[in-house]
Scaffold this motif. Structure first.
Motif, PDB file in Angstrom:
ATOM      1  N   MET A 115       0.855  -1.191   0.000  1.00  0.00           N
ATOM      2  CA  MET A 115       0.000   0.000   0.000  1.00  0.00           C
ATOM      3  C   MET A 115       0.886   1.234   0.000  1.00  0.00           C
ATOM      4  SD  MET A 115      -3.381  -0.331   0.661  1.00  0.00           S
ATOM      5  CE  MET A 115      -3.830   0.963   1.815  1.00  0.00           C
ATOM      6  N   CYS A 116       0.531   2.266  -0.757  1.00  0.00           N
ATOM      7  CA  CYS A 116       1.281   3.532  -0.708  1.00  0.00           C
ATOM      8  C   CYS A 116       0.339   4.646  -0.263  1.00  0.00           C
ATOM      9  CB  CYS A 116       1.811   3.903  -2.088  1.00  0.00           C
ATOM     10  SG  CYS A 116       3.077   2.800  -2.654  1.00  0.00           S
ATOM     11  N   MET A 117       0.795   5.429   0.706  1.00  0.00           N
ATOM     12  CA  MET A 117      -0.046   6.532   1.196  1.00  0.00           C
ATOM     13  C   MET A 117       0.794   7.786   1.354  1.00  0.00           C
ATOM     14  SD  MET A 117      -1.875   4.271   4.087  1.00  0.00           S
ATOM     15  CE  MET A 117      -0.528   3.153   4.133  1.00  0.00           C
ATOM     16  N   GLN A 118       0.096   8.909   1.346  1.00  0.00           N
ATOM     17  CA  GLN A 118       0.821  10.154   1.583  1.00  0.00           C
ATOM     18  C   GLN A 118       0.888  10.408   3.087  1.00  0.00           C
ATOM     19  OE1 GLN A 118      -0.668  14.145   0.185  1.00  0.00           O
ATOM     20  NE2 GLN A 118       0.888  13.653  -1.333  1.00  0.00           N
ATOM     21  N   GLU A 119       2.066  10.795   3.538  1.00  0.00           N
ATOM     22  CA  GLU A 119       2.275  11.054   4.969  1.00  0.00           C
ATOM     23  C   GLU A 119       1.526  12.322   5.377  1.00  0.00           C
ATOM     24  OE1 GLU A 119       3.355  10.198   8.488  1.00  0.00           O
ATOM     25  OE2 GLU A 119       4.450   9.028   7.000  1.00  0.00           O
ATOM     26  N   MET A 120       0.972  12.332   6.587  1.00  0.00           N
ATOM     27  CA  MET A 120       0.326  13.554   7.093  1.00  0.00           C
ATOM     28  C   MET A 120       1.385  14.618   7.288  1.00  0.00           C
ATOM     29  SD  MET A 120      -2.371  12.486   9.982  1.00  0.00           S
ATOM     30  CE  MET A 120      -2.546  14.165  10.543  1.00  0.00           C
ATOM     31  N   TYR A 121       1.037  15.853   7.005  1.00  0.00           N
ATOM     32  CA  TYR A 121       2.010  16.917   7.236  1.00  0.00           C
ATOM     33  C   TYR A 121       1.922  17.400   8.679  1.00  0.00           C
ATOM     34  CZ  TYR A 121       4.566  21.205   7.275  1.00  0.00           C
ATOM     35  OH  TYR A 121       5.473  22.180   7.621  1.00  0.00           O
ATOM     36  N   VAL A 122       3.069  17.455   9.339  1.00  0.00           N
ATOM     37  CA  VAL A 122       3.142  17.986  10.700  1.00  0.00           C
ATOM     38  C   VAL A 122       4.183  19.088  10.669  1.00  0.00           C
ATOM     39  CG1 VAL A 122       3.760  17.457  13.088  1.00  0.00           C
ATOM     40  CG2 VAL A 122       2.580  15.759  11.710  1.00  0.00           C
ATOM     41  N   GLU A 123       3.880  20.198  11.305  1.00  0.00           N
ATOM     42  CA  GLU A 123       4.805  21.325  11.258  1.00  0.00           C
ATOM     43  C   GLU A 123       6.217  20.880  11.643  1.00  0.00           C
ATOM     44  OE1 GLU A 123       3.687  24.609  13.651  1.00  0.00           O
ATOM     45  OE2 GLU A 123       5.073  25.952  12.611  1.00  0.00           O
ATOM     46  N   ASN A 124       7.202  21.341  10.874  1.00  0.00           N
ATOM     47  CA  ASN A 124       8.612  21.023  11.107  1.00  0.00           C
ATOM     48  C   ASN A 124       8.974  19.567  10.838  1.00  0.00           C
ATOM     49  OD1 ASN A 124       9.434  23.553  11.876  1.00  0.00           O
ATOM     50  ND2 ASN A 124       8.793  23.224  13.988  1.00  0.00           N
ATOM     51  N   SER A 125       8.066  18.805  10.255  1.00  0.00           N
ATOM     52  CA  SER A 125       8.428  17.396  10.039  1.00  0.00           C
ATOM     53  C   SER A 125       9.505  17.304   8.967  1.00  0.00           C
ATOM     54  CB  SER A 125       7.205  16.564   9.678  1.00  0.00           C
ATOM     55  OG  SER A 125       6.605  17.053   8.515  1.00  0.00           O
TER      56      SER A 125
END
Ligand code: DC
Length: 337
Positions: free
Chosen positions: A71-81
């Motif tokens: 499975m391929c998914m987009q990572e959630m964006y977290v500030e400064n990640s």
């Protein structure tokens, strides 16, 4: 069933880089956890938003992983990640207990989620002359941590350019040079020595010219990314007190203690004049002050990772404080007092 986590950063958003790094990560996970390819049940892949030139799962084919669900998914964006980061969660039926899982983090990718990760490190940021290096060395000594001076790395790239006749205002030429610059850090009694192409340049980089060139080359993303992965790698393996301009905001956003040291530009220029005097060099205060202000301008207003105060940093104005006072204040913060 065992589940192994892993992450790696890619050098660039290209199909090649995404697949090469994913393959590297999968190989490491499989090898370090002694997993047979046919025992892999499922792999979840994620990529940060800035990696969109290939599905990382394609790399699994090269390793002969044909039965597992991918499975391929987009990572959630977290500030400064972390930027350009690939992660996997690999599930395998190899009869081992989850407690034996060896999670793998490559190329400085251990803190994708700074909101939940905490690193046992002290990050000290601030403008030139705010007292960072003196204080950071004292804190490292008191805690038994290693002191890492990230400014020295930018100075070394600047030195390499100027010694090779490269204009530090020429981003393309500097980035090309930086690609082959061999920078090595060694730590002796908790203090850092820096080597450029195997030569010790620890003292050589302490000039005003090197400082100004460092501030110029520090504007370029290629240079910053190269040094960022080196810096994160060191903090991955060692407990550090790291000083610089973007340590709390970008390099180690998960650092347990973040300090921002400040002082008025006049005080900082006065300190610099004093340092030069101690070395037997006469300096003009107003000239030094102008240079301090110019470097602040450049470091605070550049596009990539400018000098800013991290939201969770303790700000200390050292204008009217002695080194011992600053040291004690920071140690109290580290101890949670
Ligand atoms: O701390 P220093 O004076 O040795 O740093 C020299 C320059 O390097 C500084 O003006 C900006 C740059 N620098 C940076 O951009 N990021 C860091 N983490 C450290 C230094």
């Amino acid at each position: 069933m065992i589940c192994i986590r892993g992450a790696v950063t890619a050098e660039e958003n290209t199909r090649e880089s995404i697949l090469e790094n994913t393959e590297l990560l999968l190989r490491e996970i499989i090898e370090k956890n002694d997993i047979a390819v046919e025992d892999i049940v499922c792999i979840d892949f994620t990529a940060t938003k800035d990696l969109d030139k290939a599905y990382p799962a394609v790399a699994a084919r090269k390793l002969g992983i044909t039965e597992a669900a991918l499975m391929c998914m987009q990572e959630m964006y977290v500030e400064n990640s972390l930027k350009m980061c690939l992660r996997v969660g690999l599930f395998a039926e190899n009869g081992k207990k989850q407690s034996s899982a060896k999670h793998i983090y490559l190329k400085g990718a251990q803190v994708l989620r700074p909101d939940i990760a905490v690193i046992d490190a002290v990050a000290i940021d601030g403008p030139a002359g705010s007292g960072k290096s003196t204080v950071a060395k004292a804190i490292a000594k008191a805690l038994g941590y290693v002191y890492v001076d990230t400014g020295a790395m930018y100075r070394t790239i600047g030195l390499d350019c100027s010694e090779n006749g490269i204009d530090c205002r020429d981003e393309k030429a500097v980035s090309q040079k930086a690609e082959s610059t061999d920078i090595e850090l060694k730590f002796e009694n908790g203090l850092q020595k820096i080597y450029l192409n195997k030569k010790d340049v620890t003292e050589k980089i302490r000039t005003q010219e090197c400082a100004e060139n460092a501030s110029l080359v520090a504007r370029y993303p290629y240079v910053r990314e190269k040094l960022a992965s080196l810096q994160r790698k060191i903090a991955e393996d060692t407990q550090v007190v790291m000083d610089g301009r973007d340590i709390g905001t970008n390099i180690l956003p998960g650092a347990k203690t973040k300090i921002y040291l400040d002082a008025s530009s006049e005080v900082r220029a006065k300190r610099r004049v004093g340092e030069l005097k101690d070395k037997g060099i006469e300096a003009d205060f107003s000239q030094i002050l102008a240079r301090v202000i110019q470097r602040d301008e450049q470091d605070k207003n550049r596009e990539h990772n400018p000098l800013t105060v991290a939201k969770d940093a303790h700000v200390i104005d050292t204008s009217n404080m002695s080194v011992d006072e600053v040291r004690e204040k920071i140690l109290a913060i580290v101890r949670g007092e």
